[in-house]
Write a protein that holds these residues in place. Structure first.
Motif, PDB file in Angstrom:
ATOM      1  N   PRO A   1       0.826  -1.209   0.000  1.00 25.38           N
ATOM      2  CA  PRO A   1       0.000   0.000   0.000  1.00 25.38           C
ATOM      3  C   PRO A   1       0.862   1.261   0.000  1.00 25.38           C
ATOM      4  N   ARG A   2       0.324   2.304  -0.574  1.00 29.62           N
ATOM      5  CA  ARG A   2       0.996   3.602  -0.574  1.00 29.62           C
ATOM      6  C   ARG A   2       0.434   4.435   0.578  1.00 29.62           C
ATOM      7  N   PHE A   3       1.305   4.837   1.472  1.00 31.81           N
ATOM      8  CA  PHE A   3       0.901   5.679   2.587  1.00 31.81           C
ATOM      9  C   PHE A   3       1.370   7.103   2.323  1.00 31.81           C
ATOM     10  N   ASP A   4       0.450   8.067   2.499  1.00 32.37           N
ATOM     11  CA  ASP A   4       0.792   9.461   2.221  1.00 32.37           C
ATOM     12  C   ASP A   4       1.069  10.271   3.487  1.00 32.37           C
ATOM     13  N   GLY A   5       0.947   9.621   4.664  1.00 32.81           N
ATOM     14  CA  GLY A   5       1.236  10.320   5.911  1.00 32.81           C
ATOM     15  C   GLY A   5       0.016  10.842   6.625  1.00 32.81           C
ATOM     16  N   ALA A   6      -1.137  10.833   5.992  1.00 28.89           N
ATOM     17  CA  ALA A   6      -2.382  11.263   6.635  1.00 28.89           C
ATOM     18  C   ALA A   6      -3.055  10.052   7.270  1.00 28.89           C
ATOM     19  N   LEU A   7      -3.432  10.161   8.516  1.00 26.35           N
ATOM     20  CA  LEU A   7      -3.955   9.007   9.247  1.00 26.35           C
ATOM     21  C   LEU A   7      -5.189   8.427   8.564  1.00 26.35           C
ATOM     22  N   HIS A   8      -6.120   9.273   8.162  1.00 18.94           N
ATOM     23  CA  HIS A   8      -7.372   8.784   7.593  1.00 18.94           C
ATOM     24  C   HIS A   8      -7.133   7.987   6.314  1.00 18.94           C
ATOM     25  N   SER A   9      -6.401   8.547   5.385  1.00 24.36           N
ATOM     26  CA  SER A   9      -6.174   7.866   4.109  1.00 24.36           C
ATOM     27  C   SER A   9      -5.269   6.652   4.268  1.00 24.36           C
ATOM     28  N   ASP A  10      -4.286   6.736   5.151  1.00 25.10           N
ATOM     29  CA  ASP A  10      -3.404   5.582   5.368  1.00 25.10           C
ATOM     30  C   ASP A  10      -4.152   4.437   6.043  1.00 25.10           C
ATOM     31  N   THR A  11      -5.098   4.769   6.930  1.00 23.29           N
ATOM     32  CA  THR A  11      -5.924   3.738   7.559  1.00 23.29           C
ATOM     33  C   THR A  11      -6.749   3.004   6.503  1.00 23.29           C
ATOM     34  N   ALA A  12      -7.330   3.760   5.586  1.00 20.59           N
ATOM     35  CA  ALA A  12      -8.119   3.141   4.516  1.00 20.59           C
ATOM     36  C   ALA A  12      -7.245   2.276   3.615  1.00 20.59           C
ATOM     37  N   ALA A  13      -6.032   2.763   3.309  1.00 22.77           N
ATOM     38  CA  ALA A  13      -5.126   1.991   2.445  1.00 22.77           C
ATOM     39  C   ALA A  13      -4.707   0.687   3.119  1.00 22.77           C
ATOM     40  N   LEU A  14      -4.414   0.756   4.414  1.00 22.57           N
ATOM     41  CA  LEU A  14      -4.034  -0.455   5.135  1.00 22.57           C
ATOM     42  C   LEU A  14      -5.190  -1.444   5.159  1.00 22.57           C
ATOM     43  N   ALA A  15      -6.379  -0.960   5.458  1.00 22.84           N
ATOM     44  CA  ALA A  15      -7.547  -1.842   5.535  1.00 22.84           C
ATOM     45  C   ALA A  15      -7.795  -2.539   4.203  1.00 22.84           C
ATOM     46  N   GLN A  16      -7.683  -1.797   3.129  1.00 26.48           N
ATOM     47  CA  GLN A  16      -7.913  -2.380   1.804  1.00 26.48           C
ATOM     48  C   GLN A  16      -6.862  -3.438   1.478  1.00 26.48           C
TER      49      GLN A  16
ATOM     50  N   ARG B   1       3.696  -2.807   9.967  1.00 31.39           N
ATOM     51  CA  ARG B   1       4.891  -2.180  10.539  1.00 31.39           C
ATOM     52  C   ARG B   1       5.119  -0.799   9.921  1.00 31.39           C
ATOM     53  N   ARG B   2       4.954  -0.694   8.625  1.00 33.81           N
ATOM     54  CA  ARG B   2       5.133   0.608   7.960  1.00 33.81           C
ATOM     55  C   ARG B   2       4.090   1.609   8.451  1.00 33.81           C
ATOM     56  N   PHE B   3       2.852   1.163   8.586  1.00 28.22           N
ATOM     57  CA  PHE B   3       1.787   2.043   9.061  1.00 28.22           C
ATOM     58  C   PHE B   3       2.079   2.530  10.475  1.00 28.22           C
ATOM     59  N   LEU B   4       2.452   1.611  11.346  1.00 27.25           N
ATOM     60  CA  LEU B   4       2.734   1.989  12.729  1.00 27.25           C
ATOM     61  C   LEU B   4       3.993   2.849  12.838  1.00 27.25           C
ATOM     62  N   GLY B   5       4.928   2.667  11.929  1.00 25.99           N
ATOM     63  CA  GLY B   5       6.104   3.526  11.917  1.00 25.99           C
ATOM     64  C   GLY B   5       5.746   4.986  11.706  1.00 25.99           C
ATOM     65  N   ARG B   6       4.616   5.235  11.072  1.00 27.65           N
ATOM     66  CA  ARG B   6       4.159   6.608  10.842  1.00 27.65           C
ATOM     67  C   ARG B   6       3.132   7.070  11.874  1.00 27.65           C
ATOM     68  N   HIS B   7       2.321   6.157  12.391  1.00 27.82           N
ATOM     69  CA  HIS B   7       1.088   6.588  13.061  1.00 27.82           C
ATOM     70  C   HIS B   7       0.861   6.017  14.462  1.00 27.82           C
ATOM     71  N   THR B   8       1.843   5.425  15.097  1.00 31.71           N
ATOM     72  CA  THR B   8       1.595   4.801  16.404  1.00 31.71           C
ATOM     73  C   THR B   8       0.983   5.776  17.396  1.00 31.71           C
ATOM     74  N   ASP B   9       1.577   6.951  17.546  1.00 27.78           N
ATOM     75  CA  ASP B   9       1.073   7.905  18.540  1.00 27.78           C
ATOM     76  C   ASP B   9      -0.319   8.406  18.189  1.00 27.78           C
ATOM     77  N   ALA B  10      -0.556   8.633  16.895  1.00 29.10           N
ATOM     78  CA  ALA B  10      -1.881   9.110  16.478  1.00 29.10           C
ATOM     79  C   ALA B  10      -2.936   8.038  16.728  1.00 29.10           C
ATOM     80  N   VAL B  11      -2.613   6.801  16.420  1.00 30.23           N
ATOM     81  CA  VAL B  11      -3.544   5.701  16.674  1.00 30.23           C
ATOM     82  C   VAL B  11      -3.838   5.589  18.165  1.00 30.23           C
ATOM     83  N   TYR B  12      -2.801   5.642  18.963  1.00 28.89           N
ATOM     84  CA  TYR B  12      -2.983   5.517  20.406  1.00 28.89           C
ATOM     85  C   TYR B  12      -3.829   6.666  20.947  1.00 28.89           C
ATOM     86  N   ASP B  13      -3.611   7.862  20.443  1.00 26.60           N
ATOM     87  CA  ASP B  13      -4.401   9.007  20.905  1.00 26.60           C
ATOM     88  C   ASP B  13      -5.873   8.851  20.530  1.00 26.60           C
TER      89      ASP B  13
END
Length: 452
Positions: A18-33, A71-83
């Protein structure tokens, strides 16, 4: 496109990550897909015990691809996900609750309850290892300097079960749990292991009961010192004798009844860390001394303390052993990591000795002069009770609590603990599903069956 090989040996074109652009919302959708594509592959395959070699390679490739994406997703978004999951760290969720919330809010990030239950229908060796995905998430959260300490705090809070039992324990001084007995005698809380059928080996039930007992001991103002001791067991070889602990229940591990979250992680973040650091009473207070309730702990070792039993000794303020007892950490033999034993044993004994114990399987008899590195006092069996009472009296002095807190702070800073546990989460769950560990556990189980 496919994640790996198919039963048809034609050319394979992997699904691009998946391509992650750094935005939590769009990266969440990309990971889910992306994860959904892998789950579709897995859903089209038979259960692991029924797969042929090509089908198993397809399943392994699907899992590996999804895990790399996580792992790639969490490398960008762990703190945002936790919050998101904790409302900006305004709520303290215990680890099991945190994982359930993550499964609901972030599709594909961790396995759902349904996926975990489908895996649990099989013994450990026949599973897809969904818990490995939980380990990836736990490691990322604990590694974070923001999310990690908050999760540690959440796991230091009293459990709901202990809060419900507290008034009765304060009134009666006694709490009977399935695998643990808690009794207040004078100003000491005596915690006795009662997994008699398995030499007081550790399992999911004992972990839950022991955390409840530790919480109650720490919450009761009449208690100043805690005492851990094994009760009498049923094993023919040790019939009627006290045994401290045989370590992890390998039969349960083989059968898939040792939970990564409820046993391996809750054990370290729960009762062991509470005995070492104290119970969190006020998360909002600034100074650690104002936030936690700390008390001294004594371990009385009868017969032996193996594996997880020996790990408990490494956070005790006083260890008393009967003269014919022994301790060991047979981690290399079992193929798993002995909790925080690698961190704490090295501190107590030095690196060379710790390697002999952990990597070489050295067993330490209490008659060995080196036993002094892990034990404070060795006495004849008939003197154990009086030695424990002396220790309770000495450690109940007012100045002990403050000094043990400063010693623990110097010996194991919170960030050291957290960073070690982040690596442990990932490493231990992978070892629990590794071929060599599964083969060893199966061999021991078959040997045990042949004896019964």
């Amino acid at each position: 496109m496919t994640f790996g090989e198919t039963p048809d040996p034609g050319p394979v074109r992997p699904v691009p990550p998946p391509r992650f652009d750094g935005a939590l919302h769009s990266d969440t959708a990309a990971l889910a897909q992306y994860v959904a594509l892998g789950e579709a592959v897995l859903a089209g395959l038979p259960p692991r015990p029924e797969r042929d070699a090509a089908q198993q390679r397809s399943a392994a490739a699907a899992h590996a691809a999804a895990r790399a994406a996580r792992r790639r997703f969490l490398g960008r978004h762990t703190d945002a996900v936790y919050d998101v999951l904790t409302d900006g760290r305004s709520r303290h969720l215990r680890l099991p609750e945190l994982l359930e919330a993550a499964a609901e809010r972030f599709s594909g990030l961790v396995p759902t309850r349904e996926l975990l239950e489908s895996d649990r229908a099989f013994i450990q060796a026949e599973r897809d290892g969904r818990e490995i995905d939980q380990g990836i998430f736990c490691g990322a959260v604990l590694r974070s300097p923001l999310a990690g300490p908050h999760l540690v705090d959440a796991m230091l809070l009293p459990t709901a079960r202990a809060r419900e039992m507290l008034d009765e324990f304060r009134a009666t001084g006694r709490a009977e749990l399935k695998s643990v007995l808690l009794e207040r005698r004078g100003h000491a809380a005596h915690v006795t292991f009662r997994n008699a059928h398995c030499l007081n080996a550790e399992d999911n039930q004992l972990t839950a009961d022991l955390e409840t007992a530790v919480d109650l001991a720490l919450l009761d103002d009449a208690v100043r010192v805690g005492v851990l001791r094994g009760g009498a067991v049923d094993h023919p070889r040790y019939q009627g004798r006290r045994v401290f602990s045989a370590g992890i229940n390998l039969k349960d591990l083989r059968n898939g009844d040792i939970s990564f979250v409820d046993f391996l992680m809750v054990r370290e973040l729960g009762h062991i860390n509470k005995m070492f650091r104290g119970l969190l009473s006020d998360p909002s207070a600034g100074l650690w001394a104002d936030r936690v309730i700390q008390k001294s702990w004594v371990a009385a070792v009868d017969t032996f303390a193996i594996g997880g039993g020996m790990q408990l000794l490494l956070v005790m303020d006083r260890v008393i052993a009967e003269e014919n007892a022994y301790v060991s950490l047979p981690a290399a033999e079992e193929g798993i990591v002995p909790g925080l034993g690698n961190l704490r044993l090295t501190r107590l004994t030095g690196a060379r000795f710790a390697r002999q114990v952990i990597l070489g399987g050295r067993r330490i008899a209490m008659s060995d002069p080196d036993a002094r590195l892990v034990c404070d006092e060795v006495v004849p069996a008939e003197d154990m009770d009086s030695a424990v009472e002396r220790a309770v009296h000495e450690l109940g002095a007012p100045a002990v609590s403050a000094n043990r807190r400063m010693l623990n702070l110097a010996e194991e800073p919170l960030d050291t603990f957290r960073e070690y546990l982040a690596e442990f989460a990932v490493t231990q769950v992978a070892r629990a599903y590794s071929d060599d560990v599964l083969a060893k556990v199966e061999k021991r189980w078959q040997r045990s069956r042949a004896r019964t």
